[in-house]
Enzyme design. Structure first.
Site, PDB file in Angstrom:
ATOM      1  N   ARG A  88      50.313 -42.793 -91.905  1.00  9.20           N
ATOM      2  CA  ARG A  88      51.528 -41.953 -91.846  1.00  9.20           C
ATOM      3  C   ARG A  88      51.665 -41.502 -90.389  1.00  9.20           C
ATOM      4  NH1 ARG A  88      53.813 -37.281 -95.794  1.00  9.20           N
ATOM      5  NH2 ARG A  88      54.364 -39.198 -96.864  1.00  9.20           N
TER       6      ARG A  88
ATOM      7  N   HIS B 105      60.107 -45.407 -95.422  1.00  9.61           N
ATOM      8  CA  HIS B 105      59.155 -44.842 -96.393  1.00  9.61           C
ATOM      9  C   HIS B 105      59.087 -45.842 -97.560  1.00  9.61           C
ATOM     10  CE1 HIS B 105      56.597 -42.008 -98.122  1.00  9.61           C
ATOM     11  NE2 HIS B 105      57.400 -40.976 -98.316  1.00  9.61           N
TER      12      HIS B 105
ATOM     13  N   GLN C  55      57.724 -44.978-101.148  1.00  6.40           N
ATOM     14  CA  GLN C  55      58.561 -44.041-101.884  1.00  6.40           C
ATOM     15  C   GLN C  55      59.678 -44.782-102.622  1.00  6.40           C
ATOM     16  OE1 GLN C  55      58.205 -40.507-102.311  1.00  6.40           O
ATOM     17  NE2 GLN C  55      59.526 -41.224-103.956  1.00  6.40           N
TER      18      GLN C  55
ATOM     19  N   ASP D 190      67.159 -35.972 -99.994  1.00  5.30           N
ATOM     20  CA  ASP D 190      65.910 -35.662 -99.307  1.00  5.30           C
ATOM     21  C   ASP D 190      66.143 -34.320 -98.600  1.00  5.30           C
ATOM     22  OD1 ASP D 190      63.415 -35.809 -98.126  1.00  5.30           O
ATOM     23  OD2 ASP D 190      63.931 -37.396 -96.706  1.00  5.30           O
TER      24      ASP D 190
ATOM     25  N   CYS E  22      62.453 -37.419-103.249  1.00  2.51           N
ATOM     26  CA  CYS E  22      61.088 -37.863-102.924  1.00  2.51           C
ATOM     27  C   CYS E  22      60.099 -36.710-102.872  1.00  2.51           C
ATOM     28  CB  CYS E  22      61.088 -38.657-101.622  1.00  2.51           C
ATOM     29  SG  CYS E  22      61.677 -37.717-100.204  1.00  2.51           S
TER      30      CYS E  22
ATOM     31  N   ARG F 222      54.559 -43.249-107.581  1.00  8.42           N
ATOM     32  CA  ARG F 222      53.919 -43.564-106.303  1.00  8.42           C
ATOM     33  C   ARG F 222      52.544 -44.188-106.561  1.00  8.42           C
ATOM     34  NH1 ARG F 222      55.423 -41.009-101.577  1.00  8.42           N
ATOM     35  NH2 ARG F 222      53.917 -42.480-100.698  1.00  8.42           N
TER      36      ARG F 222
END
Ligand code: CP
Length: 315
Positions: A111, A138, A141, A233, A273, A301
């Site tokens: 990340r 991402h 996700q 988001d 998310c 996930r």
């Protein structure tokens, strides 16, 4: 494990742009199979004896825990690397770090603030690199989101997904997965916050081959009209906190509330998310309401990451 593993061994997941629709469908199929058979299938031999490093430059709850659990369920060991407490925090180069990690572990989950970080790591390692979020993408996700959508609707064709808010890494990733799976994706963002033009163009070209479509608008009501999926988001992404108040002001009319949900199809679902800021990008009424699938989405996930690690790292 009885599911047949196609030739995905040794692949990196930096962006789903590099994966074919068939490969993405296979990851999702295996994830669905693993989830359905979790009580009866023992997956601990699949990656027994392997090690996977988690190198994180930014905070995480879901990604960190779900990768660690997936790695454990596959019988591998997780090596935690908090960026600031490694020599990277003291200026050692990414290139040298990549070369060294290749001698110890079998894969790196990373990340990073900048997408280029993951690209450099991939270039200088001899092992698979898994993008656990950058400023550009991402991928895990939206794999989880795609699994959630198929659980609700039985597939992706003819699905109309509307994303509201900042044209950020999630907007880009919805464009990519939507184009790969043939969904109709609309991004509604304020002027000046639209997704990157090259990603939109890429998604339009890819959608032409998969039966999907791409729309970018500044009108949230137009975006959600008749939609199957509403997604959003946080208004201000990690690392972008400098202009918090200004962004909140600009983004306000893109908040997913009951009025916007009412313009979507009656069986529409809401995705986020997470983490969520109730009262900002979404109202409590929506995220805690009957159309919200955010907890299934968060659970998924684990399954998409477990599937991907098994496909990529199993001998
Ligand atoms: N959705 C997501 O990536 O959550 P975390 O930041 O908690 O990992």
């Amino acid at each position: 494990m009885t599911a047949e593993l196609p030739a995905l061994k040794g692949r990196s997941v930096v962006s789903l742009m590099e994966w074919t629709p068939e490969e993405i469908r296979q990851l999702l199929k295996t994830a669905q199979w693993m989830k359905a058979n979790r009580k009866v299938v023992d997956t601990r031999q699949l990656l027994s004896g392997k090690h996977v490093a988690l190198l994180f430059e930014l905070p995480s709850t879901r990604t960190r825990v779900s990768f660690q659990v997936a790695i454990g369920q596959l019988g591998a060991e997780m090596v935690w690397m908090d960026w600031g407490s490694t020599q990277l925090g003291r200026g050692e180069s990414l290139e040298d770090t990549a070369r060294v990690l290749s001698r110890y572990v079998d894969g790196i989950v990373v990340r990073a603030k900048k997408h280029e970080t993951v690209q450099v790591l991939r270039r200088f390692t001899t092992i698979p690199v898994f993008n656990a979020l950058t400023d550009r993408a991402h991928p895990f996700q939206v794999l989880a989101d795609a699994l959630t959508i198929s659980e609700e609707f039985g597939g992706w064709s003819d699905i109309k997904l509307a994303y509201l808010g900042d044209g950020n890494n999630m907007a880009h990733s919805y464009l990519v997965i939507g184009a790969k799976l043939g969904m109709h994706v609309t991004i509604a963002a304020p002027k000046g916050f639209e997704p990157a033009r090259e990603v939109v163009q890429w998604a339009r070209n890819e959608s032409a081959m998969t039966g999907g479509s791409v729309t970018v608008t500044n009108d949230p009501e137009q975006a959600v009209f008749g939609a199957d999926v509403l997604a959003t988001d946080v208004f201000v992404s990690m690392g972008d906190e400098g202009d918090l108040e200004r962004k909140r002001e600009i983004m306000h009319k893109f908040q997913v509330n009951q009025k916007l949900m009412g313009l979507a199809k009656s069986q529409a679902i809401f995705l986020h998310c997470l983490p969520a800021h109730r009262g900002e990008e979404v109202t409590g009424e929506v995220i805690d309401g009957p159309q919200s699938k955010v907890w299934d989405q968060a659970e998924n996930r684990l399954w998409v990451q477990k599937s991907t690690l098994a496909h990529v790292l199993a001998d």
